[in-house]
Design an enzyme around this catalytic site. Sequence first.
Site, PDB file in Angstrom:
ATOM      1  N   LYS A  83      40.515  46.037  39.289  1.00  0.00           N
ATOM      2  CA  LYS A  83      40.454  46.601  37.994  1.00  0.00           C
ATOM      3  C   LYS A  83      41.264  47.899  37.919  1.00  0.00           C
ATOM      4  CE  LYS A  83      36.110  48.143  35.339  1.00  0.00           C
ATOM      5  NZ  LYS A  83      34.715  48.204  35.508  1.00  0.00           N
ATOM      6  N   SER A 159      32.250  46.367  31.793  1.00  0.00           N
ATOM      7  CA  SER A 159      33.619  46.989  31.690  1.00  0.00           C
ATOM      8  C   SER A 159      34.691  46.332  32.519  1.00  0.00           C
ATOM      9  CB  SER A 159      33.739  48.566  31.906  1.00  0.00           C
ATOM     10  OG  SER A 159      33.384  48.649  33.311  1.00  0.00           O
ATOM     11  N   SER A 183      28.634  45.986  35.090  1.00  0.00           N
ATOM     12  CA  SER A 183      30.002  45.801  34.652  1.00  0.00           C
ATOM     13  C   SER A 183      30.807  44.745  35.211  1.00  0.00           C
ATOM     14  CB  SER A 183      30.713  47.116  34.675  1.00  0.00           C
ATOM     15  OG  SER A 183      30.486  48.362  33.764  1.00  0.00           O
TER      16      SER A 183
END
Length: 481
Positions: A83, A159, A183
């Site tokens: 990420k 996210s 997330s």
Amino acid sequence: MAWTVDEQLALTACEAVAAIQAGKLRATDYVATLLARAAALSSLNALTALNMEGALAAAQRIDALAPDEKARLPLAGLPVVVKDNINTADLQTAGATPALADFKPKTNAPSVQRLLDAGAVLLGKANMHELACGITSTNFAAPGPVRNPYDPGLIPGGSSGGNAVAVAARIAPAGIGTDTSGSNRIPAALTGCVGFRPSVGNGGAERRYHDPQALLPLSHTRDTAGPIARTVADAALLDAVITGDTAQPSVTLAGLRIGLPAPLWDGLDASIEAVARGAQRKLEAAGVLFVELGMSELMPLNDRTTPITAHETLADVRAWLVANDAPVQTVEELALSIASPDVREIFAAILADPFAPLYQSALTTWRPQLQQLYATTFANERVDALMFPTTILPATPLDDIRGSSVVSLHGQMLDTMTAYLRNTDPSANAGLPGLSLPAGRTADGLPVGIELDGPVGSDRRLLAIGSAFEQVLGALAPPII
């Protein structure tokens, strides 16, 4: 043997590593196939950076090793995506926000370094909801909103949406995202993947993954990295490498006691409830005993912990910027170039810090009471884990004009973030480990996730339970792209 492209794309992380270790698959060929896949599916906006030269060079080094050397690498040649808010020295760590574009920290996050030391190959950085301040991954900065591979017109969740899409779309077999309130688990649920949030507890020895100042933060109390993969075994493989904990507890479904918290089964979208109850029936037929739990205090206590993240973000982001010698050194500077309207609003509130007066009571009164509620429930009800739908509704349409700010449920318009976080937020607040795995698909073909939460420190047993459930529920068919 010669592997077709489809055969390579179908490999799980465990299968890929086994094939490379055995000399049946060249890491270079596998990485080249996935790099080509990433380029072909660039319209999904799963990645913010692709490590073309670096990934191929790393794969060549794996292929050059002697067989016994490869066998000692638990992730030999495994391509992973990381990420965009997790520190990597060779690729950007931008949090998908313009002020940090092309910024490279000096060192890798410890979790990432352990993967690389074990033979993993960094394939690329995963797109995300800007600065992790949302759950849709509708990013207004380049390369744009992440799109769900089951329907590019829908959100993938967030996210860590880029991670989940990369894994679901067979761009990568696995990756590492972050989870503050859901997330990792939310995008895993909406894209048919496995998302794991490891134990955080009260920090210190209870925190399973230790990445100090190596994650662009929201809340030091709640943030953690965690794996996203296509199978529970793959998530467990990455977890074992990062932690050194390779325990594989034995789980027998017959007689396993699983709690069903009433507040997390209430008010579900009909399509979610149908799939989740169907999964429950399959597990019951396999011998699992389900225990209905009231837990009426769960949501009121969780609501009172809201000031923790809201207050911690300001100081935590500032500390990360300074510690990593970022190109901007203040949150005010960072906020000036935020591209996504919803994130601009959140950061305006963060800078005002209206929750500061409520922070101490949230941290020292309400959060401990929430933790105690969980602990008492596990002990008194003698349940091995809690189970519930990861999200209360499936993926909804992506709105790249307004940022997917509202959703419709039972005829009412709800705030999107509030709706999707409802079921994942409480256990994150309490610091528990949580695992989302596929439960099935709706009549419209959309993935549905089921979550398992366990006591702090029960991570390997929770993964073992999830693996046993996965054997009953089966894998989802990949998206047709």
